[in-house]
Design a protein around this motif. Structure first.
Motif: not given
Ligand code: IPM
Ligand code: MN
Length: 364
Positions: A106, A134, A247, A251
């Motif tokens: 990510r 991740r 996770d 975000d």
């Protein structure tokens, strides 16, 4: 090149944003002479409604037969009862597991054009250019036992955080290798002071760090990492974390880039060398989820999905120039002032989802 892709739009804004990513891939195909053969598959809540399962056999078949998967998002209030037997999320979790996609990549970048969209000060986010890796098929998400039951003293539930040495080694290896392709700094995140899995993770990271002597390795506790991400996010290069921590941190990090609507991701079973094709089928998805509050309104930001398509070209097809063309087009249209509602400046008119996709496709 002929590229076979499975397109799994899913629920909520998933169909709206994946349609724009496909539009942009088609523009890349015309310019660089590639054909994208897309097969549509059902997944998530709409698949539960129609087939009684969030991941129909047919979807697995299409996915396994493709070179890469473009995924939208799954879930929504309609399927959110805490006692539901099947959940839309089992669709994406199942596909990650069944394809062995243990490495979720990510990238988080602050676009100079969007510095004022972030809820953080421009001076804090201006140097952000990092990648969160991740772990995607282990930890709390998949550990057994995982269940709930009734006891004489009330309801009870358990999840299990479990990691084998092999699982930790392979994800840390992706971290070290990706750091080597970048600024050579790796932050390994764990909860070493409390969790047994955290201690094993740190021990293995330390051992591997000796073999990767050219990489600057640091260990950061997950709670501290969450704080450093808003205090001094520019200090990170590559972050590697277990499933749940990754996770949550991703975000949080999305807001550094201005909006959840900007963050793409790739889920892989191996990291290819620069310019080479990844082994196995890769899955590419925006991290933002279904955004039920704005679904169907044509206002979602398609950039995360479009940048996910760029990651697909880079990792699954080894097409660097083409991936650069998409990323360049995104930066170009942002510089021209196009913004969806999530990143528009107060008082300006937002560009609808489909218009922004067309503008990016035309720029290519
Ligand atoms: C993500 C999402 C998923 C996850 C959900 C939809 C199961 O939040 O990709 O980050 O938790 O992995
Ligand atoms: Mn998430």
């Amino acid at each position: 090149m002929k590229c076979n892709i499975a397109v799994l739009p899913g629920d909520g804004v998933g169909p709206e944003v994946t349609a724009e990513a496909v539009k942009v891939l088609e523009a890349v195909g015309r310019k660089f002479k590639h054909t994208f053969e897309a097969k549509l598959g059902r997944i998530g809540g709409n698949a539960i409604d129609e087939f009684g399962t969030p991941l129909p056999e047919e979807t697995i078949r299409i996915s396994k037969a493709s070179d890469a998967i473009l995924f939208g998002a799954v879930g929504g209030p309609k399927w959110d009862s805490p006692t539901a037997k099947v959940r839309p999320e089992d669709g994406i979790l199942g596909i990650r597991k069944s394809l062995g996609l243990f490495a979720n990549i990510r990238p988080v970048k602050a676009y100079p054009q969007l510095l004022d969209s972030s809820p953080l000060k421009a001076s804090v986010v201006k140097d952000v250019d990092m990648v969160i890796i991740r772990e995607l098929t282990g930890g709390l998400y998949f550990g057994k036992p995982k269940k709930r039951w009734e006891t004489s003293r009330g309801r009870r539930a358990v999840d299990t955080m479990s990691y084998s040495e092999k699982e930790i080694v392979r994800i840390l290896k992706v971290g070290f290798e990706l750091a080597r392709q970048r600024r050579k700094k790796l932050t390994s995140v764990d909860k070493f002071n409390v969790l047994a899995t955290g201690r094993l993770w740190r021990e293995i990271a330390t051992e591997m760090g000796k073999e990767y002597a050219d990489i600057q390795l640091e260990h950061v506790l997950v709670d501290n990492a969450a704080m450093q991400l808003v205090r001094n996010p520019g200090s990170f290069d590559v972050i590697v974390a277990e499933n749940t921590f990754g996770d949550i941190l991703s975000d949080e990090s999305a807001m550094l880039g201005g909006s959840m609507g900007m963050l793409p991701s790739a889920s892989l079973s191996s990291l290819p060398a620069v310019g080479k094709r990844a082994k196995g089928v890769g899955l590419y998805e925006p991290i933002h989820g279904t955004a039920p509050d704005i679904a169907g309104k044509g206002i979602a930001n398609p950039i995360a999905a479009i940048l996910s398509a760029a990651m697909m070209l880079r990792y699954s097809f080894g097409l660097q120039r083409e991936a650069d063309a998409i990323e360049g087009a995104v930066e170009g249209v942002l510089a021209e002032g196009y913004r969806t509602a999530d990143i528009v400046a107060r008082g300006d008119t937002p560009t609808p989802t489909s218009k922004l996709g067309s503008v990016i496709a035309n720029y290519i």
